[in-house]
Structures are given as structure tokens and as C-alpha cells.
Design a protein around this motif. Structure first.
Motif, PDB file in Angstrom:
ATOM      1  N   SER A  88       0.763  -1.309   0.049  1.00 48.01           N
ATOM      2  CA  SER A  88      -0.090   0.183   0.017  1.00 48.01           C
ATOM      3  C   SER A  88       0.693   1.279  -0.125  1.00 48.01           C
ATOM      4  O   SER A  88       0.391   2.039   0.529  1.00 48.01           O
ATOM      5  N   VAL A  89       1.864   1.232  -0.803  1.00 45.51           N
ATOM      6  CA  VAL A  89       2.524   2.607  -0.992  1.00 45.51           C
ATOM      7  C   VAL A  89       1.916   3.621  -1.818  1.00 45.51           C
ATOM      8  O   VAL A  89       1.431   3.328  -3.065  1.00 45.51           O
ATOM      9  N   LEU A 112       4.523  -2.628  -3.470  1.00 44.24           N
ATOM     10  CA  LEU A 112       3.649  -2.567  -4.725  1.00 44.24           C
ATOM     11  C   LEU A 112       3.220  -1.009  -4.408  1.00 44.24           C
ATOM     12  O   LEU A 112       3.303  -0.514  -3.379  1.00 44.24           O
ATOM     13  N   LEU A 113       2.967  -0.327  -5.625  1.00 47.12           N
ATOM     14  CA  LEU A 113       2.351   0.761  -5.692  1.00 47.12           C
ATOM     15  C   LEU A 113       0.726   0.650  -5.560  1.00 47.12           C
ATOM     16  O   LEU A 113       0.361   0.075  -6.516  1.00 47.12           O
ATOM     17  N   GLU A 114       0.100   1.548  -4.645  1.00 42.54           N
ATOM     18  CA  GLU A 114      -1.235   1.390  -4.579  1.00 42.54           C
ATOM     19  C   GLU A 114      -1.788   2.438  -5.863  1.00 42.54           C
ATOM     20  O   GLU A 114      -1.615   3.760  -5.476  1.00 42.54           O
ATOM     21  N   LEU A 151       1.529  -3.423  -8.576  1.00 46.46           N
ATOM     22  CA  LEU A 151       0.569  -2.600  -8.336  1.00 46.46           C
ATOM     23  C   LEU A 151      -0.588  -3.156  -7.350  1.00 46.46           C
ATOM     24  O   LEU A 151      -0.780  -4.420  -7.686  1.00 46.46           O
ATOM     25  N   MET A 152      -1.068  -2.400  -6.545  1.00 50.86           N
ATOM     26  CA  MET A 152      -2.293  -2.653  -5.796  1.00 50.86           C
ATOM     27  C   MET A 152      -3.422  -1.904  -6.114  1.00 50.86           C
ATOM     28  O   MET A 152      -3.362  -0.839  -6.428  1.00 50.86           O
ATOM     29  N   GLY A 153      -4.765  -2.276  -5.986  1.00 49.25           N
ATOM     30  CA  GLY A 153      -5.915  -1.428  -6.215  1.00 49.25           C
ATOM     31  C   GLY A 153      -7.012  -1.982  -5.450  1.00 49.25           C
ATOM     32  O   GLY A 153      -7.170  -3.218  -5.120  1.00 49.25           O
ATOM     33  N   MET A 154      -8.063  -1.041  -4.873  1.00 42.25           N
ATOM     34  CA  MET A 154      -9.120  -1.528  -4.441  1.00 42.25           C
ATOM     35  C   MET A 154     -10.406  -1.080  -5.348  1.00 42.25           C
ATOM     36  O   MET A 154     -10.345   0.221  -5.701  1.00 42.25           O
TER      37      MET A 154
END
Ligand SMILES: *Cc1c(COP(=O)(O)O)cnc(C)c1O
Length: 225
Positions: A88-89, A112-114, A151-154
Motif C-alpha cells: 500500500s505505498v 507495490l504501488l497502490e 500494483l495494488m488497487g481496491m
């Protein structure tokens, strides 16, 4: 078998073997984590520094902790010694602080870049242009003690599957854009491209769309109190 182990076994059967399941244990006690651990689960997600630190101290050392919450730079020492991945950067300021901590401690921290992909403004994350800026700085050698793996996402909290799919597709498009950016060639980790998306509500869609990591809490541990 306990409810937790039954659900984990069902998930293990359901998820493709190349998908990493992060069991999101935030707000649940160490006993619940141990039930999942005894069922074979080794990757857990936490979103609060103090809680992560306490659980990491008390629980088996072969657990791989992923940090998935908003991280303030004054809390790094409560998180970074214990985690295998910071998912969650959400700012370059945070990335720089993690890099600085890692350099001081002679570590390499995987992150990971959020990315902000949801309709709600309340959710954290970078916009597309900001991600490109950060990655160009990284490719220029500015951050030598972090490895940006993906990458991370919601997604938006909705029952409308078309909206969820459209949110997730922004992550996939971003990953593909990064991979084809000639200015970044050679400047990113060779295995760049991990995508973390999908939670209790939408992980089935995420798996179909090619998520590498899904983060599931409520389904495994029940409602958070
Ligand atoms: C809490 C949380 C999850 C897990 O959500 P569930 O709906 O309980 O599966 C996943 N990702 C992030 C970033 C979270 O904060």
C-alpha cells in the motif's frame, strides 16, 4: 475442522495455484491467525502498524506479513522489520521514507504501488501520471533499497460487476503501459508486474481477470468487530 480451516481449504481448491492468497487478519485476534496457520495458511495481511507488530512478535516466524493499510512515515519501524511486502505505498514521500529506512538497515524492501481505481475519493492511491513519475524516478536510480514489484488497487464498493471490472481493468492497463514504456526498460525489477486486486466481495472477478494476489478477510475470519 474449524470454520476457518474449512473456508481456507475451499479457497485453496477454488483459487488457481499461481494466485497468492493473503488472509487479511486485521482486527481479528492472534488465535484466529493461528487457526488459519494450522490449516496451512502462511501469508497474512494487516493494516495497522501496532497490530501488525504485536502479532508478528507473538506468532510463528515463518508467517509472511503483507502490510495493506495506510502507512505513516513515523510508523515505519513498527512495520518494516516484519513484513515481506508493503502493498500500500500511496505516495512518493512514503516510498522515499521506506527507501531511506531500508538503506539505513541494509535491507531491500519489496513494495507495490497502490493505484486509485475506485469511484470513491476516500480510497487511497496514486493517479496514473503519478505512478509514471515515481517509476521514472526509480528507474533513474533514486530508490535503490526498494523493489517495486507491481500494483495494488481496491475497486468501488458496489454490486455492479461492470463497475468492478472497469476499475480492475485500470490496474491491468497501467501494468501493461508500464511494461511497454521504453523509458523504464531496464530500470524496473525483472519480475515487475504483480497485480494485487480482489477482496471478499469481488475476488472471483479478480481471479478471472488475472490477479496475482487476492486479499481476503471477511470470508475467512468473519465480520470485523
Ligand atoms: C480490509 C482489506 C481487505 C480485506 O477486505 P475483506 O472485504 O474483508 O475481504 C483487502 N484489502 C485491503 C486493502 C483492506 O484494507
Amino acid at each position: 475442522m474449524s470454520a476457518i480451516s474449512e473456508i481456507l481449504h475451499a479457497l485453496k481448491t477454488e483459487l488457481p495455484s499461481n494466485v497468492t492468497l493473503v488472509a487479511v487478519s486485521k482486527f481479528h485476534p492472534a488465535e484466529a491467525v493461528m487457526e488459519a496457520y494450522d490449516a496451512g495458511q502462511r501469508v497474512f495481511g494487516e493494516s495497522r502498524p501496532q497490530e501488525l507488530q504485536a502479532k508478528a512478535a507473538a506468532l510463528p516466524k515463518d508467517i509472511r506479513w503483507h502490510f495493506i493499510g495506510h502507512l505513516q512515515t513515523n510508523k515505519l519501524k513498527m512495520v518494516l522489520p516484519y513484513v515481506s511486502l508493503v502493498e500500500s505505498v500511496d505516495s512518493e514521500h512514503l516510498l522515499a521514507a521506506i527507501d531511506g529506512w531500508a538503506a539505513t538497515h541494509e535491507r531491500i524492501i519489496d513494495v507495490l504501488l497502490e493505484m486509485h481505481i475506485a469511484a470513491e475519493d476516500t480510497k487511497q492511491g496514486f493517479a496514473r501520471e503519478e505512478i509514471l513519475d515515481v517509476l521514472h524516478h526509480a528507474a533513474e536510480g533514486k530508490y535503490r533499497n526498494v523493489r517495486i514489484l507491481g500494483l495494488m488497487g481496491m475497486a468501488t464498493l458496489t454490486d455492479d460487476e461492470a463497475v468492478i471490472r472497469s476499475d480492475f481493468s485500470k490496474l491491468i492497463a497501467m501494468r501493461d503501459e508500464i511494461r511497454s514504456d521504453k523509458g523504464l526498460a531496464g530500470g524496473l525489477p525483472e519480475n515487475f508486474g504483480l497485480l494485487s486486486f480482489g477482496m471478499t466481495h469481488d475476488y472471483k472477478i479478480a481471479v478471472v481477470m488475472g490477479a496475482d494476489i487476492v486479499r481476503i478477510g471477511t470470508l475467512i475470519f468473519g465480520q470485523r468487530i
